[in-house]
Design a protein around this motif. Structure first.
Motif, PDB file in Angstrom:
ATOM      1  N   ILE A  14       0.841  -1.203   0.000  1.00 55.81           N
ATOM      2  CA  ILE A  14       0.000   0.000   0.000  1.00 55.81           C
ATOM      3  C   ILE A  14       0.873   1.249   0.000  1.00 55.81           C
ATOM      4  CG2 ILE A  14      -1.679   1.326   1.340  1.00 55.81           C
ATOM      5  CD1 ILE A  14      -2.866  -1.135  -0.098  1.00 55.81           C
ATOM      6  N   ARG A  15       1.915   1.261   0.819  1.00 54.70           N
ATOM      7  CA  ARG A  15       2.815   2.429   0.853  1.00 54.70           C
ATOM      8  C   ARG A  15       3.504   2.639  -0.495  1.00 54.70           C
ATOM      9  NH1 ARG A  15       2.015   6.333   3.868  1.00 54.70           N
ATOM     10  NH2 ARG A  15       4.161   6.939   3.642  1.00 54.70           N
ATOM     11  N   ARG A  29       1.013   4.135  -2.903  1.00 50.59           N
ATOM     12  CA  ARG A  29       0.728   5.526  -2.530  1.00 50.59           C
ATOM     13  C   ARG A  29       1.853   6.440  -3.002  1.00 50.59           C
ATOM     14  NH1 ARG A  29      -1.266   5.177   3.751  1.00 50.59           N
ATOM     15  NH2 ARG A  29      -3.281   4.205   3.339  1.00 50.59           N
ATOM     16  N   PRO A  42      -2.601   4.845  -6.068  1.00 51.12           N
ATOM     17  CA  PRO A  42      -3.213   4.130  -4.946  1.00 51.12           C
ATOM     18  C   PRO A  42      -4.270   3.133  -5.420  1.00 51.12           C
ATOM     19  CG  PRO A  42      -3.966   6.402  -4.998  1.00 51.12           C
ATOM     20  CD  PRO A  42      -2.915   6.267  -6.057  1.00 51.12           C
ATOM     21  N   ASN A  57      -6.252   0.928  -0.434  1.00 54.67           N
ATOM     22  CA  ASN A  57      -5.514   2.094   0.025  1.00 54.67           C
ATOM     23  C   ASN A  57      -6.245   2.768   1.186  1.00 54.67           C
ATOM     24  OD1 ASN A  57      -3.442   4.175  -0.203  1.00 54.67           O
ATOM     25  ND2 ASN A  57      -5.133   5.460  -0.884  1.00 54.67           N
ATOM     26  N   ASP A  58      -7.564   2.769   1.123  1.00 57.28           N
ATOM     27  CA  ASP A  58      -8.338   3.471   2.140  1.00 57.28           C
ATOM     28  C   ASP A  58      -8.439   2.710   3.451  1.00 57.28           C
ATOM     29  OD1 ASP A  58      -8.762   5.440   0.263  1.00 57.28           O
ATOM     30  OD2 ASP A  58     -10.676   4.598  -0.397  1.00 57.28           O
ATOM     31  N   THR A  66      -4.866  -0.873   5.359  1.00 59.89           N
ATOM     32  CA  THR A  66      -3.844  -0.539   6.355  1.00 59.89           C
ATOM     33  C   THR A  66      -4.468  -0.277   7.725  1.00 59.89           C
ATOM     34  OG1 THR A  66      -3.904   1.760   5.593  1.00 59.89           O
ATOM     35  CG2 THR A  66      -2.139   0.350   4.720  1.00 59.89           C
TER      36      THR A  66
END
Length: 144
Positions: free
Chosen positions: A34-35, A38, A43, A48-49, A52
């Motif tokens: 995810i990082r 981003r 994303p 992404n939302d 994490t």
């Protein structure tokens, strides 16, 4: 007689036991992926939302569980209660969804994030924690 080599073997066994945990590896891979997306500007929707946020509480709980087990020498069968995990999720929600948006531009308040923290706490309590206890019981003689 205890020697440094014995301590080193015990620490290495403990690290191997917990770092090879498939749930821990999943949490870390989710965060890294995810990082990466981003930072690259692409994303992944939904993941992404919320992914994490879902894995954050289990990651913190797993890390503190391992520390408590080996540093504080907690007994086998130690379990976080659901109340403790919900308290952790509540405090995390307050910090990241209420306080942080007041002082930073990076954080935004999102009610769904708070729900994801509680879902992660439930996941740890019902799935990951029983897995850890079974694993510790199986390798108890090697660890303690």
């Amino acid at each position: 007689m205890w020697t440094y080599s014995y301590v080193n073997r015990r620490v290495i066994r403990a690290l191997a036991l917990f770092l090879i945990d498939p749930f821990f590896v999943f949490y870390c891979l989710c965060w890294i992926i995810i990082r990466y997306f981003r930072i690259s500007g692409n994303p992944i929707p939904y993941l992404n939302d919320w992914l994490t946020d879902i894995v954050f509480i289990p990651l913190i709980a797993d890390f503190s569980y391992c520390l408590g087990l080996f540093i504080l020498r907690l007994e086998h069968g130690f379990k976080y209660s659901l109340k403790q995990l919900f308290l952790l999720a509540f405090l995390t929600s307050i910090f990241f969804e209420v306080l942080s948006p007041m002082f930073t531009d990076y954080n935004t308040a999102d009610f769904m994030d708070a729900i994801c923290y509680f879902l992660g706490a439930c996941f740890f309590y019902y799935i990951h924690q029983p897995y850890l206890n079974k694993k510790i019981y199986k390798y108890k003689k090697q660890l303690f």
